[in-house]
Design a protein around this motif. Structure first.
Motif, PDB file in Angstrom:
ATOM      1  N   LEU A  54       0.826  -1.204   0.000  1.00  0.00           N
ATOM      2  CA  LEU A  54       0.000   0.000   0.000  1.00  0.00           C
ATOM      3  C   LEU A  54       0.864   1.260   0.000  1.00  0.00           C
ATOM      4  N   ALA A  55       1.910   1.258   0.812  1.00  0.00           N
ATOM      5  CA  ALA A  55       2.788   2.428   0.911  1.00  0.00           C
ATOM      6  C   ALA A  55       4.128   1.987   1.472  1.00  0.00           C
ATOM      7  N   VAL A  56       5.143   2.813   1.204  1.00  0.00           N
ATOM      8  CA  VAL A  56       6.495   2.564   1.719  1.00  0.00           C
ATOM      9  C   VAL A  56       6.931   3.811   2.469  1.00  0.00           C
ATOM     10  N   LEU A  57       7.417   3.617   3.696  1.00  0.00           N
ATOM     11  CA  LEU A  57       7.854   4.733   4.529  1.00  0.00           C
ATOM     12  C   LEU A  57       9.366   4.897   4.468  1.00  0.00           C
ATOM     13  N   GLU A  58       9.795   6.126   4.634  1.00  0.00           N
ATOM     14  CA  GLU A  58      11.222   6.446   4.759  1.00  0.00           C
ATOM     15  C   GLU A  58      11.532   6.580   6.239  1.00  0.00           C
ATOM     16  N   VAL A  59      12.365   5.665   6.762  1.00  0.00           N
ATOM     17  CA  VAL A  59      12.681   5.657   8.193  1.00  0.00           C
ATOM     18  C   VAL A  59      14.196   5.599   8.347  1.00  0.00           C
ATOM     19  N   PRO A  60      14.895   6.753   8.309  1.00  0.00           N
ATOM     20  CA  PRO A  60      16.372   6.755   8.384  1.00  0.00           C
ATOM     21  C   PRO A  60      16.909   6.108   9.648  1.00  0.00           C
ATOM     22  N   GLU A  61      16.192   6.284  10.765  1.00  0.00           N
ATOM     23  CA  GLU A  61      16.691   5.737  12.032  1.00  0.00           C
ATOM     24  C   GLU A  61      16.830   4.215  11.957  1.00  0.00           C
ATOM     25  N   ILE A  62      15.852   3.575  11.339  1.00  0.00           N
ATOM     26  CA  ILE A  62      15.905   2.115  11.252  1.00  0.00           C
ATOM     27  C   ILE A  62      17.003   1.678  10.287  1.00  0.00           C
ATOM     28  N   GLN A  63      17.221   2.447   9.226  1.00  0.00           N
ATOM     29  CA  GLN A  63      18.317   2.118   8.311  1.00  0.00           C
ATOM     30  C   GLN A  63      19.662   2.195   9.027  1.00  0.00           C
ATOM     31  N   ASP A  64      19.828   3.211   9.889  1.00  0.00           N
ATOM     32  CA  ASP A  64      21.056   3.306  10.684  1.00  0.00           C
ATOM     33  C   ASP A  64      21.183   2.123  11.632  1.00  0.00           C
ATOM     34  N   GLU A  65      20.067   1.739  12.244  1.00  0.00           N
ATOM     35  CA  GLU A  65      20.086   0.596  13.154  1.00  0.00           C
ATOM     36  C   GLU A  65      20.464  -0.683  12.410  1.00  0.00           C
ATOM     37  N   MET A  66      20.002  -0.804  11.173  1.00  0.00           N
ATOM     38  CA  MET A  66      20.368  -1.971  10.368  1.00  0.00           C
ATOM     39  C   MET A  66      21.871  -2.025  10.135  1.00  0.00           C
ATOM     40  N   GLN A  67      22.463  -0.881   9.790  1.00  0.00           N
ATOM     41  CA  GLN A  67      23.908  -0.838   9.551  1.00  0.00           C
ATOM     42  C   GLN A  67      24.677  -1.154  10.827  1.00  0.00           C
ATOM     43  N   LYS A  68      24.248  -0.566  11.941  1.00  0.00           N
ATOM     44  CA  LYS A  68      24.924  -0.847  13.213  1.00  0.00           C
ATOM     45  C   LYS A  68      24.792  -2.314  13.591  1.00  0.00           C
ATOM     46  N   ALA A  69      23.605  -2.863  13.403  1.00  0.00           N
ATOM     47  CA  ALA A  69      23.400  -4.270  13.746  1.00  0.00           C
ATOM     48  C   ALA A  69      24.231  -5.178  12.856  1.00  0.00           C
ATOM     49  N   LYS A  70      24.356  -4.805  11.583  1.00  0.00           N
ATOM     50  CA  LYS A  70      25.174  -5.601  10.664  1.00  0.00           C
ATOM     51  C   LYS A  70      26.643  -5.568  11.071  1.00  0.00           C
ATOM     52  N   ALA A  71      27.111  -4.376  11.445  1.00  0.00           N
ATOM     53  CA  ALA A  71      28.493  -4.250  11.915  1.00  0.00           C
ATOM     54  C   ALA A  71      28.687  -5.032  13.218  1.00  0.00           C
ATOM     55  N   GLY A  72      27.690  -5.019  14.080  1.00  0.00           N
ATOM     56  CA  GLY A  72      27.780  -5.773  15.327  1.00  0.00           C
ATOM     57  C   GLY A  72      27.890  -7.263  15.090  1.00  0.00           C
ATOM     58  N   VAL A  73      27.163  -7.761  14.084  1.00  0.00           N
ATOM     59  CA  VAL A  73      27.251  -9.189  13.743  1.00  0.00           C
ATOM     60  C   VAL A  73      28.648  -9.523  13.238  1.00  0.00           C
ATOM     61  N   ALA A  74      29.212  -8.649  12.399  1.00  0.00           N
ATOM     62  CA  ALA A  74      30.555  -8.898  11.868  1.00  0.00           C
ATOM     63  C   ALA A  74      31.594  -8.899  12.997  1.00  0.00           C
ATOM     64  N   ALA A  75      31.475  -7.940  13.918  1.00  0.00           N
ATOM     65  CA  ALA A  75      32.423  -7.882  15.035  1.00  0.00           C
ATOM     66  C   ALA A  75      32.290  -9.101  15.930  1.00  0.00           C
ATOM     67  N   ALA A  76      31.075  -9.530  16.174  1.00  0.00           N
ATOM     68  CA  ALA A  76      30.869 -10.705  17.006  1.00  0.00           C
ATOM     69  C   ALA A  76      31.429 -11.950  16.345  1.00  0.00           C
ATOM     70  N   GLN A  77      31.278 -12.039  15.037  1.00  0.00           N
ATOM     71  CA  GLN A  77      31.831 -13.183  14.315  1.00  0.00           C
ATOM     72  C   GLN A  77      33.355 -13.198  14.406  1.00  0.00           C
ATOM     73  N   ALA A  78      33.963 -12.010  14.298  1.00  0.00           N
ATOM     74  CA  ALA A  78      35.417 -11.924  14.429  1.00  0.00           C
ATOM     75  C   ALA A  78      35.861 -12.360  15.823  1.00  0.00           C
ATOM     76  N   ASN A  79      35.115 -11.979  16.851  1.00  0.00           N
ATOM     77  CA  ASN A  79      35.443 -12.392  18.226  1.00  0.00           C
ATOM     78  C   ASN A  79      35.346 -13.908  18.377  1.00  0.00           C
ATOM     79  N   VAL A  80      34.377 -14.512  17.694  1.00  0.00           N
ATOM     80  CA  VAL A  80      34.250 -15.969  17.752  1.00  0.00           C
ATOM     81  C   VAL A  80      35.477 -16.632  17.127  1.00  0.00           C
ATOM     82  N   VAL A  81      35.918 -16.116  15.964  1.00  0.00           N
ATOM     83  CA  VAL A  81      37.101 -16.680  15.302  1.00  0.00           C
ATOM     84  C   VAL A  81      38.331 -16.531  16.190  1.00  0.00           C
ATOM     85  N   THR A  82      38.484 -15.348  16.820  1.00  0.00           N
ATOM     86  CA  THR A  82      39.624 -15.121  17.716  1.00  0.00           C
ATOM     87  C   THR A  82      39.590 -16.086  18.895  1.00  0.00           C
ATOM     88  N   ALA A  83      38.412 -16.297  19.453  1.00  0.00           N
ATOM     89  CA  ALA A  83      38.275 -17.207  20.594  1.00  0.00           C
ATOM     90  C   ALA A  83      38.585 -18.640  20.192  1.00  0.00           C
TER      91      ALA A  83
END
Length: 369
Positions: A54-83
């Motif tokens: 029906l409609a698509v909203l522009e929500v910059p805050e959620i897009q930023d949260e997506m990027q931060k969450a994606k970076a958090g997953v990558a960092a956590a994966q790196a910590n797993v490899v280090t461990a």
């Protein structure tokens, strides 16, 4: 005295009610998240299917949260490899320390005095320290895995919130009102009603509802699946329907029970707001003994009685009645075919009173409804 003759008849309890067509479902579609309307794809009169955008909203805050969450997953994966690498190092150190301790211990056992006791103790200490370091490395891996799980959950949450920015139709229907335009600020649907604005209003028209106020006197006869005749005046036509559901309780203010009939409207020829006359076929009795309604006193009470004329004299008879229509009653007991019963007012009549009889005017008609 006007009298009627007890005789067989076919009785039908038909109730005629008027009702207004209403959509089967009619909702204001709200947004789960707040944002600006980037694109709205429907307008008044648009036909949509369940799941259509029906409609698509522009929500910059959620897009930023997506990027931060994606970076958090990558960092956590790196910590797993280090461990995991830390565990490998700790296992290698533990193996070497254990072998060293085992060898020096064997030499000290076979050749007493050859190896100082202090060296044996140092080797044992290093072995124990290596075991502890391995356990610590395993704990660090477990913590890294837990952090990875939390990061994945946060990324999934951000992704779910991002999906809410795309507003889809919850069911097949027609857009009856459009509240928002491109660029409109839409508040989240969980906000107060004074702030939250719907995107569109959506109504389901392929099936319409008729809500009938069935009187309390007929409510007990209503059953799911009972057939009804729906008559529409413009354009004139008749539709066969069935009772789909009923409230099961009587509203005290109106003494009626809401009963609903679902009417198919695949061609869209029926519109909400149109009126229809509905005939409810609540009960039917064929070839039963019956009398006019005004032949029995005390209807609905524990003492129902009729005034029978035999040989010119009045006899008060206790009766039991069944189905009641607008004009006649089913007689279950107390009367027999051919009895003459006084109709109309019974005031002043008593047992044994002599009367002269005449046929009631409506007895010229056949005894049926």
């Amino acid at each position: 005295m006007p009298v009627a003759v007890v005789g067989p008849a076919t009785l039908q309890n038909n109730v005629i009610l008027s009702a207004e067509f209403a959509p089967f479902q009619d909702v204001d579609v709200m947004a789960k998240v707040a944002g600006y309307v980037r694109n709205i794809k429907v307008d008044i009169g648009s036909h949509v299917r369940a799941g259509d955008v029906l409609a698509v909203l522009e929500v910059p805050e959620i897009q930023d949260e997506m990027q931060k969450a994606k970076a958090g997953v990558a960092a956590a994966q790196a910590n797993v490899v280090t461990a995991q690498a830390g565990i490998q190092r700790a296992e290698a150190s533990a193996n070497i320390a254990h072998l060293s301790f085992q060898r020096i211990s064997d030499v000290a056992t076979k050749n007493k005095g050859l190896v100082p006791r202090q060296e044996v103790d140092v080797a044992q200490s290093k072995d124990a320290e290596a075991v502890a370091q391995l356990a610590s490395a395993k704990s660090e891996l477990q913590a890294a895995l837990e952090s990875k799980s939390a990061a994945d959950s946060e990324y999934a949450r951000a992704g779910a919130m991002m999906q809410y920015a795309t507003i889809c139709a919850p069911f097949n229907g027609i857009v009856t009102k459009r509240y928002a335009n491109t660029g409109s600020m839409i508040q989240a649907g969980i906000s107060s009603q004074s702030q939250a604005m719907p995107v569109v209003r959506l109504a389901q028209y392929d099936v319409l509802r008729l809500t009938l106020p069935v009187p309390v006197t007929d409510a007990a006869e209503v059953k799911d699946g009972q057939s009804v005749d729906v008559n529409i005046s413009s354009p004139p036509r008749a539709i066969q329907g069935k009772i789909a559901r009923f409230a099961g309780s009587v509203q005290m203010s109106t003494r009626t029970m809401d009963t609903q009939v679902d009417v198919p409207n695949a061609d869209g020829s029926l519109l909400p707001g149109m009126y229809a006359q509905v005939h409810l076929h609540l009960a039917a009795r064929s070839n039963v003994m019956s009398v006019p309604v005004d032949a029995v006193d005390g209807l609905g009470t524990s003492v129902e009685q009729a005034y029978v004329v035999r040989d010119g004299m009045v006899h008060v008879v206790q009766v039991t009645t069944g189905l009641q229509t607008a004009t006649r009653l089913e007689v279950l007991s107390g009367l027999k075919p051919g009895d003459q019963v006084i109709v109309g007012r019974h005031t002043g009549l008593s047992e044994g009173q002599k009367v002269q009889t005449r046929a009631a005017t409506y007895e010229n008609d056949a005894p049926h409804t």
